[in-house]
Design a protein around this motif. Structure first.
Motif, mmCIF file in Angstrom:
data_model
loop_
_atom_site.group_PDB
_atom_site.id
_atom_site.type_symbol
_atom_site.label_atom_id
_atom_site.label_comp_id
_atom_site.label_asym_id
_atom_site.label_seq_id
_atom_site.Cartn_x
_atom_site.Cartn_y
_atom_site.Cartn_z
ATOM 1 N N THR A 77 0.826 -1.205 0.000
ATOM 2 C CA THR A 77 0.000 0.000 0.000
ATOM 3 C C THR A 77 0.861 1.257 0.000
ATOM 4 O OG1 THR A 77 -1.742 -1.202 1.154
ATOM 5 C CG2 THR A 77 -1.880 1.197 1.190
ATOM 6 N N ALA A 78 1.920 1.256 0.790
ATOM 7 C CA ALA A 78 2.829 2.407 0.804
ATOM 8 C C ALA A 78 3.516 2.559 -0.548
ATOM 9 C CB ALA A 78 3.867 2.254 1.915
ATOM 10 N N PHE A 79 3.872 1.441 -1.172
ATOM 11 C CA PHE A 79 4.480 1.488 -2.499
ATOM 12 C C PHE A 79 3.536 2.134 -3.506
ATOM 13 C CE2 PHE A 79 4.535 -0.766 -6.628
ATOM 14 C CZ PHE A 79 5.666 -0.164 -7.162
ATOM 15 N N ILE A 80 2.296 1.735 -3.500
ATOM 16 C CA ILE A 80 1.312 2.293 -4.433
ATOM 17 C C ILE A 80 1.179 3.801 -4.205
ATOM 18 C CG2 ILE A 80 -1.139 2.309 -5.081
ATOM 19 C CD1 ILE A 80 0.451 -0.118 -6.080
ATOM 20 N N LYS A 81 1.163 4.209 -2.958
ATOM 21 C CA LYS A 81 0.961 5.614 -2.630
ATOM 22 C C LYS A 81 2.209 6.463 -2.879
ATOM 23 C CE LYS A 81 -0.356 8.650 1.116
ATOM 24 N NZ LYS A 81 -0.405 8.814 2.547
ATOM 25 N N ASP A 82 3.382 5.968 -2.438
ATOM 26 C CA ASP A 82 4.578 6.801 -2.404
ATOM 27 C C ASP A 82 5.778 6.259 -3.167
ATOM 28 O OD1 ASP A 82 3.346 8.648 -0.584
ATOM 29 O OD2 ASP A 82 3.734 7.213 1.027
ATOM 30 N N GLY A 83 5.659 5.068 -3.751
ATOM 31 C CA GLY A 83 6.820 4.444 -4.370
ATOM 32 C C GLY A 83 7.660 3.738 -3.310
ATOM 33 N N ILE A 84 8.870 3.337 -3.690
ATOM 34 C CA ILE A 84 9.751 2.634 -2.763
ATOM 35 C C ILE A 84 11.194 2.977 -3.107
ATOM 36 C CG2 ILE A 84 9.850 0.536 -4.196
ATOM 37 C CD1 ILE A 84 9.808 -1.091 -1.557
ATOM 38 N N ASP A 85 12.014 3.079 -2.091
ATOM 39 C CA ASP A 85 13.436 3.328 -2.321
ATOM 40 C C ASP A 85 14.060 2.112 -2.992
ATOM 41 O OD1 ASP A 85 13.431 5.861 -1.161
ATOM 42 O OD2 ASP A 85 13.846 5.057 0.837
ATOM 43 N N GLU A 86 14.946 2.377 -3.939
ATOM 44 C CA GLU A 86 15.583 1.271 -4.646
ATOM 45 C C GLU A 86 16.373 0.381 -3.703
ATOM 46 O OE1 GLU A 86 19.675 3.081 -6.476
ATOM 47 O OE2 GLU A 86 17.854 3.440 -7.629
ATOM 48 N N GLU A 87 16.904 0.944 -2.618
ATOM 49 C CA GLU A 87 17.675 0.140 -1.667
ATOM 50 C C GLU A 87 16.828 -0.963 -1.045
ATOM 51 O OE1 GLU A 87 17.560 3.560 -1.446
ATOM 52 O OE2 GLU A 87 19.517 3.964 -2.324
ATOM 53 N N ALA A 88 15.546 -0.677 -0.822
ATOM 54 C CA ALA A 88 14.653 -1.693 -0.256
ATOM 55 C C ALA A 88 14.479 -2.854 -1.225
ATOM 56 C CB ALA A 88 13.295 -1.076 0.094
ATOM 57 N N LEU A 89 14.352 -2.553 -2.505
ATOM 58 C CA LEU A 89 14.213 -3.616 -3.504
ATOM 59 C C LEU A 89 15.532 -4.368 -3.681
ATOM 60 C CD1 LEU A 89 12.037 -1.829 -6.189
ATOM 61 C CD2 LEU A 89 11.319 -3.589 -4.585
ATOM 62 N N LEU A 90 16.621 -3.624 -3.807
ATOM 63 C CA LEU A 90 17.922 -4.266 -3.992
ATOM 64 C C LEU A 90 18.287 -5.126 -2.784
ATOM 65 C CD1 LEU A 90 19.900 -1.337 -5.626
ATOM 66 C CD2 LEU A 90 18.961 -3.365 -6.762
ATOM 67 N N GLY A 91 17.864 -4.704 -1.610
ATOM 68 C CA GLY A 91 18.157 -5.439 -0.393
ATOM 69 C C GLY A 91 17.543 -6.827 -0.344
ATOM 70 N N THR A 92 16.541 -7.065 -1.177
ATOM 71 C CA THR A 92 15.948 -8.410 -1.216
ATOM 72 C C THR A 92 16.879 -9.402 -1.895
ATOM 73 O OG1 THR A 92 14.836 -8.133 -3.360
ATOM 74 C CG2 THR A 92 13.611 -7.418 -1.389
ATOM 75 N N GLY A 93 17.757 -8.899 -2.775
ATOM 76 C CA GLY A 93 18.634 -9.777 -3.547
ATOM 77 C C GLY A 93 17.908 -10.535 -4.643
ATOM 78 N N ASP A 94 16.649 -10.252 -4.842
ATOM 79 C CA ASP A 94 15.817 -10.947 -5.823
ATOM 80 C C ASP A 94 16.119 -10.432 -7.236
ATOM 81 O OD1 ASP A 94 13.179 -11.148 -7.487
ATOM 82 O OD2 ASP A 94 12.922 -12.564 -5.831
#
Length: 65
Positions: free
Chosen positions: A33-50
């Motif tokens: 929900t926060a992603f839809i509203k405000d986006g997400i920092d790339e570090e959070a995505l990269l931190g998954t290692g996915d």
């Protein structure tokens, strides 16, 4: 969200589906929900290692150049 829907190369049409994306966010404890509203920092995505998250970040970077 625009980048998520336009990332190329993972199926016959560009983009990741919302259902799979929600599941991804849940798997890694990220707030959809926060992603839809405000986006997400790339570090959070990269931190998954996915690999899909990394591809999404790379796509977003290329769009913003």
């Amino acid at each position: 969200m625009a980048h998520l829907r336009s990332v190329p190369g993972f199926g016959p049409k560009p983009g990741f589906c919302a259902t799979g994306s929600r599941a991804f966010f849940a798997r890694y404890g990220l707030d959809w929900t926060a992603f839809i509203k405000d986006g997400i920092d790339e570090e959070a995505l990269l931190g998954t290692g996915d690999a899909l998250a990394i591809a999404l970040v790379e796509h977003a970077r290329s769009c913003e150049q």
